[in-house]
Design a protein around this motif. Sequence first.
Motif, mmCIF file in Angstrom:
data_model
loop_
_atom_site.group_PDB
_atom_site.id
_atom_site.type_symbol
_atom_site.label_atom_id
_atom_site.label_comp_id
_atom_site.label_asym_id
_atom_site.label_seq_id
_atom_site.Cartn_x
_atom_site.Cartn_y
_atom_site.Cartn_z
ATOM 1 N N PHE A 41 0.820 -1.208 0.000
ATOM 2 C CA PHE A 41 0.000 0.000 0.000
ATOM 3 C C PHE A 41 0.863 1.271 0.000
ATOM 4 N N ASP A 42 2.155 1.141 -0.266
ATOM 5 C CA ASP A 42 3.106 2.254 -0.213
ATOM 6 C C ASP A 42 2.680 3.441 -1.076
ATOM 7 N N ARG A 43 2.234 3.175 -2.290
ATOM 8 C CA ARG A 43 1.874 4.252 -3.221
ATOM 9 C C ARG A 43 0.853 5.198 -2.591
ATOM 10 N N LEU A 44 -0.035 4.661 -1.790
ATOM 11 C CA LEU A 44 -1.117 5.453 -1.221
ATOM 12 C C LEU A 44 -0.731 6.210 0.041
ATOM 13 N N VAL A 45 0.237 5.724 0.783
ATOM 14 C CA VAL A 45 0.577 6.369 2.060
ATOM 15 C C VAL A 45 1.826 7.233 1.993
ATOM 16 N N LEU A 46 2.618 7.107 0.954
ATOM 17 C CA LEU A 46 3.870 7.860 0.893
ATOM 18 C C LEU A 46 3.746 9.160 0.119
ATOM 19 N N SER B 28 -3.382 15.149 3.588
ATOM 20 C CA SER B 28 -3.734 15.694 4.901
ATOM 21 C C SER B 28 -4.788 14.856 5.621
ATOM 22 N N ALA B 29 -5.486 13.975 4.901
ATOM 23 C CA ALA B 29 -6.497 13.120 5.526
ATOM 24 C C ALA B 29 -5.869 11.942 6.265
ATOM 25 N N LEU B 30 -4.573 11.745 6.102
ATOM 26 C CA LEU B 30 -3.889 10.607 6.727
ATOM 27 C C LEU B 30 -3.075 11.070 7.927
ATOM 28 N N GLY B 31 -3.759 11.283 9.038
ATOM 29 C CA GLY B 31 -3.086 11.735 10.248
ATOM 30 C C GLY B 31 -2.100 10.728 10.808
ATOM 31 N N LEU B 32 -2.414 9.436 10.705
ATOM 32 C CA LEU B 32 -1.502 8.400 11.186
ATOM 33 C C LEU B 32 -0.648 7.848 10.048
ATOM 34 N N LEU C 192 -4.453 -4.910 6.275
ATOM 35 C CA LEU C 192 -4.120 -3.891 7.266
ATOM 36 C C LEU C 192 -5.337 -3.568 8.123
ATOM 37 N N ARG C 193 -6.504 -3.456 7.521
ATOM 38 C CA ARG C 193 -7.726 -3.199 8.296
ATOM 39 C C ARG C 193 -7.991 -4.347 9.267
ATOM 40 N N SER C 194 -7.824 -5.573 8.810
ATOM 41 C CA SER C 194 -8.018 -6.735 9.677
ATOM 42 C C SER C 194 -7.029 -6.711 10.844
ATOM 43 N N MET C 195 -5.783 -6.363 10.559
ATOM 44 C CA MET C 195 -4.774 -6.282 11.616
ATOM 45 C C MET C 195 -5.139 -5.206 12.630
ATOM 46 N N GLN D 294 -5.211 3.923 18.893
ATOM 47 C CA GLN D 294 -5.181 4.649 17.623
ATOM 48 C C GLN D 294 -5.844 3.873 16.483
ATOM 49 N N MET D 295 -6.337 2.689 16.771
ATOM 50 C CA MET D 295 -6.822 1.827 15.696
ATOM 51 C C MET D 295 -8.103 2.324 15.018
ATOM 52 N N GLN D 296 -8.997 2.981 15.743
ATOM 53 C CA GLN D 296 -10.213 3.472 15.083
ATOM 54 C C GLN D 296 -9.865 4.524 14.037
ATOM 55 N N GLN D 297 -8.925 5.401 14.359
ATOM 56 C CA GLN D 297 -8.491 6.398 13.378
ATOM 57 C C GLN D 297 -7.805 5.713 12.207
ATOM 58 N N LEU D 298 -6.962 4.729 12.494
ATOM 59 C CA LEU D 298 -6.258 4.028 11.429
ATOM 60 C C LEU D 298 -7.245 3.303 10.514
ATOM 61 N N ILE D 299 -8.260 2.674 11.080
ATOM 62 C CA ILE D 299 -9.269 1.983 10.276
ATOM 63 C C ILE D 299 -9.989 2.977 9.378
ATOM 64 N N ALA D 300 -10.307 4.154 9.888
ATOM 65 C CA ALA D 300 -10.964 5.178 9.070
ATOM 66 C C ALA D 300 -10.061 5.602 7.909
ATOM 67 N N GLU D 301 -8.764 5.712 8.154
ATOM 68 C CA GLU D 301 -7.830 6.081 7.090
ATOM 69 C C GLU D 301 -7.727 4.969 6.049
ATOM 70 N N VAL D 302 -7.720 3.723 6.497
ATOM 71 C CA VAL D 302 -7.686 2.591 5.567
ATOM 72 C C VAL D 302 -8.944 2.583 4.708
ATOM 73 N N GLU D 303 -10.091 2.847 5.312
ATOM 74 C CA GLU D 303 -11.348 2.891 4.552
ATOM 75 C C GLU D 303 -11.264 3.943 3.453
ATOM 76 N N LEU D 304 -10.689 5.101 3.753
ATOM 77 C CA LEU D 304 -10.506 6.141 2.749
ATOM 78 C C LEU D 304 -9.603 5.641 1.624
#
Length: 106
Positions: free
Chosen positions: A31-36, A40-44, A87-90, A60-70
Amino acid sequence: MGIQAELRVAGKRIQRLPDPAGGSFDAAGDFDRLVLHENSALGLLGRLDPHGETRFGAGQMQQLIAEVELLLTLAKAGAEHRGLMRLRSMAEHCAEQHGELVFIGD
């Protein structure tokens, strides 16, 4: 290799998690292409160190799950989408088991 995420509970790496696509897995990546890229929507996930370790706790997992959903709305079919689903499952398991997600860059 890119960034890879591992789930750790009580300091030990979890070796088998149920894969959303069937079977089992022990890490998430692709998922590197999307997070690197600046997003600004990716706080974590926007804070991941591409060359070192970044750790997020259960709180911090609820915020991380919301970012993964995006990111799932932007993901390419195949490995990128599968990596985000893992990643969402983890993150869900991390929250339930009070663990931590460790992101390891190359």
